[in-house]
Design a protein around this motif. Sequence first.
Motif, PDB file in Angstrom:
ATOM      1  N   LEU A   1       0.974  -1.114  -0.002  1.00  0.00           N
ATOM      2  CA  LEU A   1       0.177   0.098   0.249  1.00  0.00           C
ATOM      3  C   LEU A   1       0.823   1.057  -0.064  1.00  0.00           C
ATOM      4  N   MET A   2       0.843   2.044  -1.170  1.00  0.00           N
ATOM      5  CA  MET A   2       1.594   3.185  -1.155  1.00  0.00           C
ATOM      6  C   MET A   2       0.335   4.437  -0.995  1.00  0.00           C
ATOM      7  N   CYS A   3       0.525   5.239  -0.148  1.00  0.00           N
ATOM      8  CA  CYS A   3       0.016   6.355   0.100  1.00  0.00           C
ATOM      9  C   CYS A   3       0.397   7.653   0.629  1.00  0.00           C
ATOM     10  N   SER A   4      -0.331   8.771   0.467  1.00  0.00           N
ATOM     11  CA  SER A   4       0.098   9.919   0.748  1.00  0.00           C
ATOM     12  C   SER A   4      -0.328  10.089   2.029  1.00  0.00           C
ATOM     13  N   ASP A   5       0.163  11.077   2.889  1.00  0.00           N
ATOM     14  CA  ASP A   5      -0.143  11.426   4.271  1.00  0.00           C
ATOM     15  C   ASP A   5      -1.624  11.632   4.412  1.00  0.00           C
ATOM     16  N   GLY A   6      -2.218  12.323   3.274  1.00  0.00           N
ATOM     17  CA  GLY A   6      -3.698  12.721   3.369  1.00  0.00           C
ATOM     18  C   GLY A   6      -4.486  11.318   3.751  1.00  0.00           C
ATOM     19  N   MET A   7      -4.057  10.534   3.490  1.00  0.00           N
ATOM     20  CA  MET A   7      -4.636   8.970   3.835  1.00  0.00           C
ATOM     21  C   MET A   7      -4.250   8.371   4.955  1.00  0.00           C
ATOM     22  N   SER A   8      -2.988   8.224   5.257  1.00  0.00           N
ATOM     23  CA  SER A   8      -2.276   7.723   6.707  1.00  0.00           C
ATOM     24  C   SER A   8      -2.827   8.463   7.798  1.00  0.00           C
ATOM     25  N   ASN A   9      -2.857   9.868   7.732  1.00  0.00           N
ATOM     26  CA  ASN A   9      -3.307  10.788   8.797  1.00  0.00           C
ATOM     27  C   ASN A   9      -4.613  10.360   9.225  1.00  0.00           C
ATOM     28  N   LYS A  10      -5.481   9.921   8.268  1.00  0.00           N
ATOM     29  CA  LYS A  10      -7.010   9.884   8.461  1.00  0.00           C
ATOM     30  C   LYS A  10      -7.550   8.623   8.657  1.00  0.00           C
ATOM     31  N   ILE A  11      -6.658   7.375   8.499  1.00  0.00           N
ATOM     32  CA  ILE A  11      -7.012   5.997   9.054  1.00  0.00           C
ATOM     33  C   ILE A  11      -5.849   5.372   9.636  1.00  0.00           C
ATOM     34  N   ASP A  12      -6.435   4.821  10.905  1.00  0.00           N
ATOM     35  CA  ASP A  12      -5.384   4.439  11.847  1.00  0.00           C
ATOM     36  C   ASP A  12      -4.658   2.914  11.266  1.00  0.00           C
TER      37      ASP A  12
ATOM     38  N   LYS B   1     -10.737  -1.758  -2.698  1.00  0.00           N
ATOM     39  CA  LYS B   1     -10.068  -1.361  -1.563  1.00  0.00           C
ATOM     40  C   LYS B   1      -9.568  -0.164  -1.370  1.00  0.00           C
ATOM     41  N   ALA B   2      -8.914   0.145  -2.595  1.00  0.00           N
ATOM     42  CA  ALA B   2      -8.326   1.389  -2.700  1.00  0.00           C
ATOM     43  C   ALA B   2      -9.299   2.533  -2.561  1.00  0.00           C
ATOM     44  N   LYS B   3     -10.403   2.492  -3.514  1.00  0.00           N
ATOM     45  CA  LYS B   3     -11.697   3.335  -3.129  1.00  0.00           C
ATOM     46  C   LYS B   3     -11.955   3.472  -2.077  1.00  0.00           C
ATOM     47  N   LYS B   4     -12.319   2.284  -1.423  1.00  0.00           N
ATOM     48  CA  LYS B   4     -12.908   2.550  -0.024  1.00  0.00           C
ATOM     49  C   LYS B   4     -12.064   3.255   0.970  1.00  0.00           C
ATOM     50  N   LEU B   5     -10.717   3.081   0.836  1.00  0.00           N
ATOM     51  CA  LEU B   5      -9.824   3.817   1.747  1.00  0.00           C
ATOM     52  C   LEU B   5      -9.874   4.993   1.477  1.00  0.00           C
ATOM     53  N   VAL B   6     -10.131   5.611   0.223  1.00  0.00           N
ATOM     54  CA  VAL B   6      -9.976   7.199  -0.231  1.00  0.00           C
ATOM     55  C   VAL B   6     -11.534   7.673   0.573  1.00  0.00           C
TER      56      VAL B   6
ATOM     57  N   GLY C   1     -12.468  13.509   7.384  1.00  0.00           N
ATOM     58  CA  GLY C   1     -11.871  14.776   7.393  1.00  0.00           C
ATOM     59  C   GLY C   1     -11.231  15.352   6.162  1.00  0.00           C
ATOM     60  N   GLY C   2     -10.516  14.357   5.480  1.00  0.00           N
ATOM     61  CA  GLY C   2      -9.753  14.493   4.398  1.00  0.00           C
ATOM     62  C   GLY C   2      -9.543  15.924   3.610  1.00  0.00           C
ATOM     63  N   GLU C   3      -8.800  16.660   4.406  1.00  0.00           N
ATOM     64  CA  GLU C   3      -8.516  18.192   3.923  1.00  0.00           C
ATOM     65  C   GLU C   3      -7.226  18.085   3.289  1.00  0.00           C
ATOM     66  N   ASP C   4      -6.423  17.028   3.001  1.00  0.00           N
ATOM     67  CA  ASP C   4      -5.117  17.043   2.253  1.00  0.00           C
ATOM     68  C   ASP C   4      -5.557  16.139   1.283  1.00  0.00           C
TER      69      ASP C   4
END
Length: 189
Positions: A73-84, A101-106, A113-116
């Motif tokens: 899983l490669m992700c920006s901090d916009g995702m890793s900061n919003k899902i533990d 799964k990727a769409k669900k994570l987004v 909150g997804g501000e990033d």
Amino acid sequence: VGDSRIYLLRDKKLHQITEDHTRVNEMVKLGVITKEQALYHPGRNVITRAVGAQPAIQMDTLVKEVKPGDVFLMCSDGMSNKIDPEELELRLLAPGTEEEKAKKLVTIANDNGGEDNISVILVRCGAASETDVASAALTDAAIKAISIFDGLDTTVVDEMVRVSETKTYKAGDTVFAEGDPGGALYVII
């Protein structure tokens, strides 16, 4: 470089395999704050390494053995900061395709909150074909069995396997002929 992450899901367990290049992560490593305090620290988005910020950059590199069934899983901090990480693990273990799964994570990151910016790439590693496995094993075994290669370090043998090519010939086929250009080593079994 930066605070995007790569996680590895192996044997139903999620591991973060990259390190955040942030001031807060440096503080955690030095024991100044805890991981829990880092989650809410006001400076958690201060990057210590970023592409384009300096003329030259120090990049982390990682060589990892890949096994069938591994999920990266490669992700920006916009995702890793919003899902533990615990929820990430559960979502990656859930039924469905990597695309679903990727769409669900987004969606979850946006709902949280997804501000990033939120970027996600999921890669599932499949098993090699029987032909691939047989060729690789034959090449590795062939190199290790040749007396002139006795005592070679495993890393050197692995590199030889990586750059070698396995070909199958029938009895009577010409492998090379007198006068052919050189520059290659042939191991014939």
